[in-house]
Design a protein around this motif. Structure first.
Motif, PDB file in Angstrom:
ATOM      1  N   VAL A 147       0.874  -1.173   0.000  1.00 16.24           N
ATOM      2  CA  VAL A 147       0.000   0.000   0.000  1.00 16.24           C
ATOM      3  C   VAL A 147       0.907   1.217   0.000  1.00 16.24           C
ATOM      4  N   THR A 148       0.812   2.016  -1.045  1.00 10.85           N
ATOM      5  CA  THR A 148       1.603   3.235  -1.149  1.00 10.85           C
ATOM      6  C   THR A 148       0.643   4.402  -1.310  1.00 10.85           C
ATOM      7  N   THR A 149       0.750   5.361  -0.430  1.00 10.67           N
ATOM      8  CA  THR A 149      -0.152   6.508  -0.483  1.00 10.67           C
ATOM      9  C   THR A 149       0.594   7.768  -0.068  1.00 10.67           C
TER      10      THR A 149
ATOM     11  N   TYR B 125      -2.725   6.359   5.812  1.00 11.76           N
ATOM     12  CA  TYR B 125      -3.324   5.044   5.599  1.00 11.76           C
ATOM     13  C   TYR B 125      -4.072   4.739   6.877  1.00 11.76           C
TER      14      TYR B 125
END
Length: 132
Positions: free
Chosen positions: A63-65, A69
């Motif tokens: 998960v890359t944001t 997150y």
């Protein structure tokens, strides 16, 4: 088109969808589509399995944001199990805060050493502190 049967998409290599938003309602009442992004509503337990595709090593679940997150768990809590390897948390800038507002907080090292390292100050506050 809505059908009372199944809608099956099969591809030998890939399926490409190009859109501004995508909404999936699985066993869930219909909702208005999101203005942007990818929205999945599941009325039940969502389960994700990552399987090794042949000779390729086990793929990571990434998960890359650019923003936060967020995970919110209701009454049952959260559980993380690592079968082998390490469980790592790294904060490049900022703090790590672990708060138990009710009940106990426990950290256990069944084998090996536990290291607590602080820069200028380590503060331990309790009614009683037992060392060794």
């Amino acid at each position: 088109t809505q059908s009372p049967g199944d809608y099956v998409i099969t591809a030998g290599n890939s399926i490409v969808m190009d859109c501004k938003s995508m909404t999936q309602n699985i066993n869930f009442p219909p909702l208005a589509p999101a203005s942007t992004g990818y929205l999945v509503n599941v009325g039940g337990a969502p389960i994700t399995f990552l399987q090794t595709p042949g000779a390729v090593p086990t793929p990571p679940y990434t998960v890359t944001t650019p923003g936060p997150y967020l995970v919110t768990c209701a009454a049952a809590g959260a559980s993380f199990t690592v079968g082998a390897g390490a469980f790592n948390v790294t904060v490049a800038a900022g703090a790590i805060a672990l708060t138990a507002t009710a009940g106990a907080f426990s950290a256990l090292c069944a084998a090996g050493a536990m290291t607590l390292t602080a820069g200028p100050t380590m503060k331990l506050t309790a009614g009683s502190i037992f060392l060794n």
